[in-house]
Each structure stands twice: as C-alpha cells, then as structure tokens.
Design a protein around this motif. Structure first.
Motif, short mmCIF file in Angstrom:
data_model
loop_
_atom_site.label_atom_id
_atom_site.label_comp_id
_atom_site.label_asym_id
_atom_site.label_seq_id
_atom_site.Cartn_x
_atom_site.Cartn_y
_atom_site.Cartn_z
N ARG A 144 14.56 40.10 3.40
CA ARG A 144 15.26 41.34 3.06
C ARG A 144 15.73 42.11 4.29
O ARG A 144 16.69 42.86 4.21
CB ARG A 144 14.37 42.23 2.21
CG ARG A 144 14.22 41.74 0.79
CD ARG A 144 13.31 42.65 0.01
NE ARG A 144 13.30 42.26 -1.40
CZ ARG A 144 12.36 42.56 -2.25
NH1 ARG A 144 11.31 43.27 -1.85
NH2 ARG A 144 12.43 42.16 -3.51
N MET A 145 15.05 41.94 5.41
CA MET A 145 15.39 42.71 6.62
C MET A 145 16.66 42.21 7.30
O MET A 145 17.17 42.89 8.18
CB MET A 145 14.23 42.71 7.61
CG MET A 145 13.11 43.61 7.16
SD MET A 145 11.85 43.91 8.43
CE MET A 145 11.12 42.30 8.61
N THR A 146 17.16 41.06 6.92
CA THR A 146 18.40 40.58 7.51
C THR A 146 19.51 40.56 6.47
O THR A 146 19.26 40.32 5.29
CB THR A 146 18.23 39.17 8.13
OG1 THR A 146 19.47 38.78 8.71
CG2 THR A 146 17.81 38.15 7.10
N SER A 147 20.72 40.83 6.92
CA SER A 147 21.87 40.77 6.01
C SER A 147 22.67 39.49 6.21
O SER A 147 23.70 39.29 5.59
CB SER A 147 22.77 42.00 6.22
OG SER A 147 23.24 42.01 7.55
N ASP A 148 22.17 38.61 7.06
CA ASP A 148 22.87 37.37 7.40
C ASP A 148 22.31 36.21 6.56
O ASP A 148 21.12 35.89 6.63
CB ASP A 148 22.67 37.08 8.90
CG ASP A 148 23.36 35.81 9.32
OD1 ASP A 148 24.60 35.83 9.41
OD2 ASP A 148 22.65 34.81 9.54
N TRP A 149 23.20 35.59 5.76
CA TRP A 149 22.75 34.51 4.88
C TRP A 149 22.17 33.34 5.66
O TRP A 149 21.16 32.75 5.27
CB TRP A 149 23.89 34.03 3.98
CG TRP A 149 24.17 34.95 2.84
CD1 TRP A 149 25.28 35.75 2.69
CD2 TRP A 149 23.35 35.20 1.69
NE1 TRP A 149 25.17 36.48 1.52
CE2 TRP A 149 24.01 36.15 0.89
CE3 TRP A 149 22.12 34.72 1.28
CZ2 TRP A 149 23.49 36.61 -0.30
CZ3 TRP A 149 21.59 35.18 0.08
CH2 TRP A 149 22.27 36.11 -0.70
N ALA A 150 22.78 32.96 6.77
CA ALA A 150 22.28 31.83 7.56
C ALA A 150 20.85 32.09 8.03
O ALA A 150 19.99 31.21 7.97
CB ALA A 150 23.20 31.55 8.74
N GLU A 151 20.59 33.31 8.48
CA GLU A 151 19.24 33.65 8.94
C GLU A 151 18.24 33.65 7.77
O GLU A 151 17.11 33.19 7.91
CB GLU A 151 19.25 35.01 9.63
CG GLU A 151 17.93 35.33 10.30
CD GLU A 151 17.98 36.63 11.09
OE1 GLU A 151 16.90 37.20 11.32
OE2 GLU A 151 19.08 37.07 11.48
N ARG A 152 18.66 34.15 6.61
CA ARG A 152 17.80 34.12 5.43
C ARG A 152 17.39 32.69 5.08
O ARG A 152 16.24 32.42 4.77
CB ARG A 152 18.52 34.75 4.23
CG ARG A 152 18.67 36.24 4.31
CD ARG A 152 19.51 36.76 3.18
NE ARG A 152 19.61 38.20 3.24
CZ ARG A 152 20.61 38.89 2.73
NH1 ARG A 152 21.61 38.28 2.11
NH2 ARG A 152 20.64 40.20 2.83
N LEU A 153 18.36 31.78 5.15
CA LEU A 153 18.08 30.39 4.81
C LEU A 153 17.16 29.74 5.84
O LEU A 153 16.33 28.90 5.48
CB LEU A 153 19.39 29.62 4.66
CG LEU A 153 20.32 30.16 3.56
CD1 LEU A 153 21.63 29.41 3.56
CD2 LEU A 153 19.66 30.13 2.19
N GLU A 154 17.27 30.12 7.09
CA GLU A 154 16.37 29.62 8.12
C GLU A 154 14.93 30.10 7.84
O GLU A 154 13.98 29.33 8.01
CB GLU A 154 16.82 30.07 9.51
CG GLU A 154 18.06 29.39 10.02
CD GLU A 154 17.89 27.88 10.15
OE1 GLU A 154 16.80 27.43 10.59
OE2 GLU A 154 18.84 27.16 9.81
N ILE A 155 14.80 31.33 7.44
CA ILE A 155 13.47 31.85 7.11
C ILE A 155 12.88 31.06 5.95
O ILE A 155 11.70 30.73 5.95
CB ILE A 155 13.53 33.38 6.79
CG1 ILE A 155 13.92 34.16 8.04
CG2 ILE A 155 12.21 33.87 6.21
CD1 ILE A 155 14.28 35.62 7.78
N LEU A 156 13.70 30.73 4.97
CA LEU A 156 13.23 29.91 3.84
C LEU A 156 12.69 28.57 4.32
O LEU A 156 11.65 28.11 3.84
CB LEU A 156 14.37 29.65 2.84
CG LEU A 156 14.56 30.64 1.72
CD1 LEU A 156 15.69 30.18 0.84
CD2 LEU A 156 13.31 30.84 0.93
N ASP A 157 13.39 27.93 5.22
CA ASP A 157 12.94 26.64 5.73
C ASP A 157 11.54 26.75 6.36
O ASP A 157 10.72 25.85 6.22
CB ASP A 157 13.90 26.08 6.77
CG ASP A 157 15.10 25.39 6.15
OD1 ASP A 157 15.03 24.96 4.98
OD2 ASP A 157 16.12 25.26 6.85
N GLU A 158 11.31 27.84 7.06
CA GLU A 158 10.01 28.04 7.71
C GLU A 158 8.93 28.31 6.69
O GLU A 158 7.80 27.98 6.84
CB GLU A 158 10.07 29.17 8.72
CG GLU A 158 10.98 28.87 9.89
CD GLU A 158 10.62 27.59 10.61
OE1 GLU A 158 9.43 27.37 10.89
OE2 GLU A 158 11.53 26.81 10.90
#
Length: 158
Positions: A144-158
């Motif tokens: 939620r703290m990022t508005s960047d979809w690519a970064e959100r998806l990276e967090i999901l991978d982790e």
C-alpha cells in the motif's frame, strides 16, 4: 508487465498483469493481476466457483461480499481477503471505486503460504490478518505504501 486500459460511458478500468517469479510457478495460477475500476454507478459482479484460492490485496475502499459461508443476512464488508474454495457463487459489490492486487493460488500454494487446511476456509471469505497475522499485515502495508505497480509486484514475489 502488460497494461490494459478501457473507458466506457459510466467509468473506466485498467489492469496490470505480470507473471510471478518462476520459483512460484507450482503455487500460483496465472499472472499477478492489479486493477483499478471507477464507475459512477458502483460495481456488482458474480464470482463463479473456481478451483483456485484468490488472495485479494485491497488498495481502495472495502468490498461488500455475500458468499455461501456468510452467516448474516446482509453482505459483509471485506478489505484484503482470501476466498476459500466455494461450491456456489459469491456476489461482490463495490462503491464504484476499487484498486486491488490479486494472486490466484493453487490449493497447495494456499496451504503452504497460510498454513491452513483448505477445508477450514471452504465457502468462506477470510481476512488476510486472520490467516497471516502480523506478517500478512506488514506485507500489505508495504504494498500500500507504493503507488508503483512494478514495485508492488516485486513485493509480492518476496
């Protein structure tokens, strides 16, 4: 990452798709899916039963969901949630604005991530906090703290 956008008379929607990390191939069905919907009339959709366990990370207003395991007479509000396997459809309503990120897990993937037997969440919608506790809440907060979809998806991978 693939991006799709569409405008229509009553609003607009956009979707972002990306494959999960290859290490997760046997645990996740299909791509990660992020979406934003805006409608002047609100949204209502019927979710048919599926052989997957969706995790929906809500980045906007809560959804009202009426599912087979719902014990109240009215739809219940849900923020981020996991939907167990269902034997009947569920009705999902939004206020007209939604922003979410969805991961569809295999039954084994859901068991490995949440450590719960799949029959325990059958026909139920369960909050992420109830299944994943503080660790789940922290991951959702990071997304939620990022508005960047690519970064959100990276967090999901982790």
């Amino acid at each position: 990452m693939r991006v799709v956008r569409q405008s229509f008379a009553l609003g607009e929607w956009g979707s972002v798709f990306r494959a999960p990390d290859p290490r997760l191939h046997s645990l996740v069905i299909g791509d990660y899916h992020g979406w934003t919907e805006t409608s002047s009339t609100g949204m209502r959709q019927t979710e048919a039963p599926k052989m997957l366990v969706p995790l929906v990370i809500n980045l906007g207003p809560a959804f009202d969901i009426d599912s087979p395991g719902n014990l109240s007479a009215a739809p219940e509000p849900y923020d981020s949630f996991v939907a167990g396997l269902h034997d009947r459809y569920a009705l999902v309503r939004s206020s007209g604005r939604s922003r979410c990120l969805q991961v569809n897990f295999t039954v084994t993937g859901a068991w490995r991530l949440f450590g719960v037997a799949i029959h325990e969440i059958a026909n139920r919608i369960v909050s992420v906090e109830d299944l994943a506790g503080d660790e789940g809440r922290v991951a959702i907060d990071q997304i939620r703290m990022t508005s960047d979809w690519a970064e959100r998806l990276e967090i999901l991978d982790e």
